[in-house]
Write a protein that holds these residues in place. Sequence first.
Motif, short mmCIF file in Angstrom:
data_model
loop_
_atom_site.label_atom_id
_atom_site.label_comp_id
_atom_site.label_asym_id
_atom_site.label_seq_id
_atom_site.Cartn_x
_atom_site.Cartn_y
_atom_site.Cartn_z
N VAL A 91 49.01 39.86 0.74
CA VAL A 91 50.20 40.26 1.49
C VAL A 91 50.46 41.76 1.36
O VAL A 91 50.72 42.45 2.35
CB VAL A 91 51.42 39.44 1.02
CG1 VAL A 91 52.71 40.00 1.57
CG2 VAL A 91 51.26 37.99 1.43
N LEU A 92 50.33 42.27 0.13
CA LEU A 92 50.58 43.69 -0.09
C LEU A 92 49.63 44.56 0.75
O LEU A 92 50.07 45.47 1.45
CB LEU A 92 50.41 44.02 -1.57
CG LEU A 92 50.69 45.47 -1.94
CD1 LEU A 92 51.78 45.52 -2.98
CD2 LEU A 92 49.45 46.19 -2.44
N ASP A 93 48.33 44.23 0.70
CA ASP A 93 47.35 45.02 1.43
C ASP A 93 47.53 44.88 2.94
O ASP A 93 47.32 45.83 3.69
CB ASP A 93 45.93 44.61 1.05
CG ASP A 93 45.63 44.96 -0.40
OD1 ASP A 93 46.30 45.86 -0.93
OD2 ASP A 93 44.74 44.33 -1.00
N ASN A 94 47.94 43.70 3.37
CA ASN A 94 48.22 43.50 4.79
C ASN A 94 49.31 44.44 5.27
O ASN A 94 49.16 45.14 6.26
CB ASN A 94 48.65 42.05 5.04
CG ASN A 94 47.53 41.20 5.61
OD1 ASN A 94 47.18 41.33 6.77
ND2 ASN A 94 46.97 40.35 4.79
N ARG A 132 49.89 37.16 -2.92
CA ARG A 132 49.35 35.96 -2.25
C ARG A 132 48.43 36.34 -1.08
O ARG A 132 48.59 37.39 -0.48
CB ARG A 132 50.50 35.14 -1.68
CG ARG A 132 51.42 34.57 -2.72
CD ARG A 132 51.01 33.16 -3.09
NE ARG A 132 52.09 32.54 -3.84
CZ ARG A 132 52.93 31.66 -3.32
NH1 ARG A 132 52.81 31.31 -2.06
NH2 ARG A 132 53.87 31.11 -4.05
N PHE A 133 47.55 35.41 -0.75
CA PHE A 133 46.71 35.58 0.44
C PHE A 133 47.33 34.80 1.60
O PHE A 133 48.04 33.82 1.36
CB PHE A 133 45.29 35.10 0.16
CG PHE A 133 44.48 36.12 -0.58
CD1 PHE A 133 43.72 37.06 0.11
CD2 PHE A 133 44.51 36.19 -1.97
CE1 PHE A 133 43.01 38.02 -0.56
CE2 PHE A 133 43.80 37.16 -2.64
CZ PHE A 133 43.04 38.08 -1.94
N PRO A 134 47.04 35.22 2.83
CA PRO A 134 47.65 34.53 3.97
C PRO A 134 47.47 33.02 3.92
O PRO A 134 48.36 32.27 4.31
CB PRO A 134 46.91 35.12 5.18
CG PRO A 134 46.53 36.48 4.74
CD PRO A 134 46.25 36.38 3.26
N SER A 135 46.31 32.57 3.42
CA SER A 135 46.05 31.13 3.40
C SER A 135 47.00 30.39 2.46
O SER A 135 47.13 29.18 2.55
CB SER A 135 44.61 30.87 2.97
OG SER A 135 44.37 31.48 1.73
N GLN A 136 47.64 31.14 1.57
CA GLN A 136 48.53 30.47 0.61
C GLN A 136 49.99 30.48 1.07
O GLN A 136 50.89 30.19 0.29
CB GLN A 136 48.42 31.17 -0.76
CG GLN A 136 47.01 31.11 -1.33
CD GLN A 136 46.82 32.08 -2.46
OE1 GLN A 136 47.21 33.25 -2.39
NE2 GLN A 136 46.22 31.62 -3.54
#
Lengths: 354, 299
Positions: A91-94, A132-136
């Motif tokens: 999320v942060l990197d996005n 978190r990752f988008p999938s989570q």
Amino acid sequence: MSIGIHQIVKKFGNFSALKGIDLNIETGELLALLGPSGSGKTTLLRVIAGLEEATSGQVFFLGDDVSRQKVSDRGVGFVFQHFALFRHMNVLDNIAFGLRVRPREQRPSEEKIKEKVHELLKLVRLDGLAPRFPSQLSGGQRQRVALARALAIEPKVLLLDEPFGSLDSKVRKELRQWLRRLHDRLHMTTIFVTHDQEEALEVADRVVVMNEGRIEQAGTPDEVYHKPANAFVYNFLGNVNLFHCRLEGGKAYIANTPVSIKVGVSPEAQKAKIYIRPHLLEISRFSQPDSFKGVIHFLNSAGSVAKVEVLSEWGEIVQVEVPQEQFRSLGLKKGETVFVTLKDAKLFHEDYAI
Amino acid sequence: MSGIVGGKLGVVGREVRRPFLSEPRWVRMLLTTVALVFLASFLALPIAMVLAQALKKGFAFYLHALSEPDALSAIRLTLIVAGVTVPLNLLFGVAASWAITKFDFTGKKFLITLIDLPFSVSPVISGLIFVLLFGAQGRLGEWLGDHNIRIIFSVPGIILATVFVTFPFIARELIPLMQAQGNEEEYAAVTLGANGWQTFWKVTLPNIKWGLLYGVILCNARAMGEFGAVSVVSGHIRGLTNTIPLHVEILYNEYNFTAAFAVASILMLLAFVTLALKHWVEWRAAKDAASSEPGAETP
């Protein structure tokens, strides 16, 4: 930032997706582009963003022609229908992406970027989800990450393509009220595309109803709902019953039943269409002046209003919405004969094709 | 669902017996036996044969067969060919699949057909095309001869033929993958201000890396093992234009079976390495896919 759209035409091969759109959007306005699929609403949004190039016509940002400007230079925040989050980034990197790809001179320091990301996460109420990752994430959370990512570059205009389209109905309702409040706080010019009339009427300052590459009507939710410019708009903005009628001597006749609509004086008999919303029909047990007779065909009282289907004397199904209280006092049953009165119908002449 | 429970109890992989879904015992036995016999006779047996033949005259002879100058030169040439071919096809594969999946242009279908061409043409024909194109008979060959440039019967020809035969591998791997992923993430990157280069490195490449690696492995295996096309353009000059497969053939034709099998065992080793890498890449890609797909919680 104000946006001007001048005579935009977009063709895909032989197909004209936009047939000459003119529209002005005020600074700080929250505008909905509403229409059925294939009406050109998403294409128009993508033309404004620069993701599609118009075949002809211009787009102005604050009076400047940006039609030939690249997407990356337009400074628009775009939220995609399926969010289009970078799946291999957290999320942060996005959210930080738009700041990190800036040229070195304009790029904030890494601490500033992190600070900004956390500020945005707080704004979209997702603090703590940065690793978190988008999938989570759930659909609603992804939606808000996509919004935060678009806001990170401090866009001059925010464009949202069916922002709530892929969410379930409860989350949709929550998120659209939240979007409205967010807009009231940020006051950023915002355009969103939707095919859901309820969403458009509830959230937007102004609704632009589109059909087959044209604007049918632009106005406040009140205007488009109560003063529809044409049959299409009336039809699209809610359930309607459609009757084919004949106008004669200042009266309207469906089949041979006269109905209670005011009709301007017409010199000779002509055909017209009557549109009427289900809640503007009234059911009674006894014959009223200019009411028509019918048999109850179907009943459903689960919901805020009771839905009744009446098989009219000329053999068409008519949908009627009855307030629960009245429904109980009438004690309607399937197969009973009732009388239906038209309270406020819209009359459109036959030559207007939907 | 049962996977979670099974995993916790440590009995993963034990099939639940469902007699109503299963074939009679003898049918299962028969099918399994047929599959095993087939594998044994067509894979295990040849592998064992190669090794047995290669080591027939002892390990010292085996090493000698691999380290004699002609063998070393063949190994070196094969490495050079693969070393040039794979990067070239990597560039071509990425560029072609990028063009096909991210842009609309006329002749796109034709380009896809062209990419498949080497798969449908016999490698020998592919080699012949280059001989006709650059050989002494052709106009181009004359001009090249006048300028002292040798392509046919030398290393450039071998590389050209190998590039031609192996270029579909990477593109074929990437096109379906990139089509499935769509362009939305790239569009998102562009609206956020990224230029084409940044979009490629930061968004596209991380999404296709496993497919890309898979294509590279397959491409490399074919580049090292290619026989037909290379055989036509090479000229079989010992120590100069022989790759490993050609060297094996020469040794074999000279009835030097042990040496032939010894050199062939290198290719066999390559096959094993390729298989292992391929397996590893598939496993990693599946793991990545599982963690980036919605609903990753369920195994």
